[in-house]
Scaffold this active site. Sequence first.
Site, PDB file in Angstrom:
ATOM      1  NE  ARG A  10      -1.437   2.745   2.574  1.00  9.79           N
ATOM      2  CZ  ARG A  10      -1.088   3.970   2.876  1.00  9.79           C
ATOM      3  NH1 ARG A  10      -0.720   4.606   2.067  1.00  9.79           N
ATOM      4  NH2 ARG A  10      -0.490   4.106   4.085  1.00  9.79           N
ATOM      5  CG  HIS A  30       4.237   4.676   9.543  1.00  9.86           C
ATOM      6  ND1 HIS A  30       3.612   3.725   8.746  1.00  9.86           N
ATOM      7  CD2 HIS A  30       4.921   5.504   8.628  1.00  9.86           C
ATOM      8  CE1 HIS A  30       3.684   4.080   7.333  1.00  9.86           C
ATOM      9  NE2 HIS A  30       4.488   5.182   7.503  1.00  9.86           N
ATOM     10  CG  HIS A  66       8.870   7.638   6.382  1.00  9.75           C
ATOM     11  ND1 HIS A  66       8.494   7.725   4.900  1.00  9.75           N
ATOM     12  CD2 HIS A  66       7.672   7.022   6.576  1.00  9.75           C
ATOM     13  CE1 HIS A  66       7.459   7.398   4.434  1.00  9.75           C
ATOM     14  NE2 HIS A  66       6.773   6.821   5.760  1.00  9.75           N
ATOM     15  CB  CYS A  94       9.732  11.420   1.502  1.00  6.18           C
ATOM     16  SG  CYS A  94       9.625  13.237   2.078  1.00  6.18           S
ATOM     17  CG  ASN A 143       7.379   3.715   4.344  1.00  2.00           C
ATOM     18  OD1 ASN A 143       7.182   4.152   3.359  1.00  2.00           O
ATOM     19  ND2 ASN A 143       6.370   3.434   5.052  1.00  2.00           N
TER      20      ASN A 143
END
Lengths: 321, 321
Positions: free
Chosen positions: A15, A207, A209, A240, A249
Amino acid sequence: MSQRKRLYIQEVATRDGFQNEKQFVDTDAKIALIDALSECGYAKIEVTSFTSPKAIPALRDAEAVMHGIARKPGIVYTVLVPNVRGAERALSSGVDEVNLVMSVSESHNRANLRMSREQSFAQLRDVINVVKATPVAINVSLSTAMGCPMEGDIAKEEVLGWMHRFADLGVHGITLCDTTGMAFPSQVGDLCRSARDSFSALELTLHFHNTRSMALANTLAALDAGIDRFDSSLGGLGGCPYAPGATGNVCTEELVHMLELDGYDTSIDLDRVLVASAQLPGLIGHDVPSQLLKAGRRLDLHPMPPAETVPEQHAFAKEGS
Amino acid sequence: MSQRKRLYIQEVATRDGFQNEKQFVDTDAKIALIDALSECGYAKIEVTSFTSPKAIPALRDAEAVMHGIARKPGIVYTVLVPNVRGAERALSSGVDEVNLVMSVSESHNRANLRMSREQSFAQLRDVINVVKATPVAINVSLSTAMGCPMEGDIAKEEVLGWMHRFADLGVHGITLCDTTGMAFPSQVGDLCRSARDSFSALELTLHFHNTRSMALANTLAALDAGIDRFDSSLGGLGGCPYAPGATGNVCTEELVHMLELDGYDTSIDLDRVLVASAQLPGLIGHDVPSQLLKAGRRLDLHPMPPAETVPEQHAFAKEGS
């Protein structure tokens, strides 16, 4: 027998990763990849996004993917849902969870979702009311929770305030997203401790990055604050838009490699993850940021070079390093 | 006034980085870069290597570089020295410190230096005896202290044993090198605590590589164990012959960026470091691993895109990330 602390790894590559790819990944290839990931030991897999096919053409096959995959018991199959229409499509596809998204930063919410935070909240409240009538779980991902690329610092109270509003609506989990890699370890520790203390009943996910190379350091800080659930992306897929050329990520295989070495039980089969990650360049048409894929695991040993083949330059060449 | 803990950052790019580069960096360019680095606030700069020009042609201009740079008071200018001949050249050039190198792993020492560890130790003992008669400081860098790419794990006792042997010879400092990026945080913490406890009088440096993306996480673990001195390389320059395509030494600007955000006092001027790093691709003919150079610092903000220019695809495109 084992005293290792159990951690929960949630895969987002199909996703969060694929939505940023220019090259469309064939529906059958998506299904085959997700089926492979289902054998890797993840707690959760974010399969796809039930957004408008016009908005994200890369994920226009959301229904076909959800229906095509072989669901493995014990894994939560989640999907991103932006509005009631998306929620209805997701519910028809039999998802285990819906993942709703808004930004903690007003500027980022307007830039990314083209509405105010209050408009987003009202829209997501409608989604929550629809989904709450079903057994499907609800997670909310709060973007820019550790910094906004337009506004800068985000006050911790602001993040906790939005968590409260969603917790009051009865969601099951909240994900704190370092959307553009602005988090740093002491900030992460402080935010995670406050979030854990205030919302002990919520399933809390971090989460990260790796935009500024701090994803694994931030993970250590989150672990220290009691966090046990992490999003990650196969191969480090996911970009990004504010940092062209930067990594995406946090990379699943690099996260798991470190966590298992540090004595945690991720339940992930790293061999299988590496096999799956090695297939990504063929699917998306370019290299992935994963360093572990290039370097191999720390104990993937190399043969001793025969003495006579050591080039003169190699002698001393790595001295001191 | 400041309660921030002082850390010591040691730049290795012009030695550990340049020695691996195929493109020769012009002597004047090396001098200009080191002079720029001298204005950045480093505690130490590893200028060059007094090895045989045949062994490392990239650093064949060691004397010219050492004589050409403008030495700034307070900075320790160190050079790598493999043997007595190199030590004599280094002493003639007026260095502040010599850095000696051997591997804790027998296989790596043989592959890298083409002799046994005992042969290396004897050779370095001769160097130490020469240099001890002068005011020049002596540091020993122990390669593969956290893992050998051929042998695998290295016992902590093995590392401490070699530290003891060099401490007994009267060296001033020892650097523990994660030569091929095999270290992981809990291992680093354990080794650093033991090293600190056993050798409190030695200047102790940690030298990390980011081969498997753990360099900054390992730095946190070392800090936690009381380490206050770190090698790093501008732009992340410096490779690893066992991991083609992998990143090199921990990147100075990424290390300093994290440490300053976490409240440490590195004394480094990050602006100047970033300016220097941006010049590297022009000197070596290729991109550098530094993510920070691409992404900018966390508070290098971006303008809000005008509403009408937000492309349809961008709406929702970063959701959840």
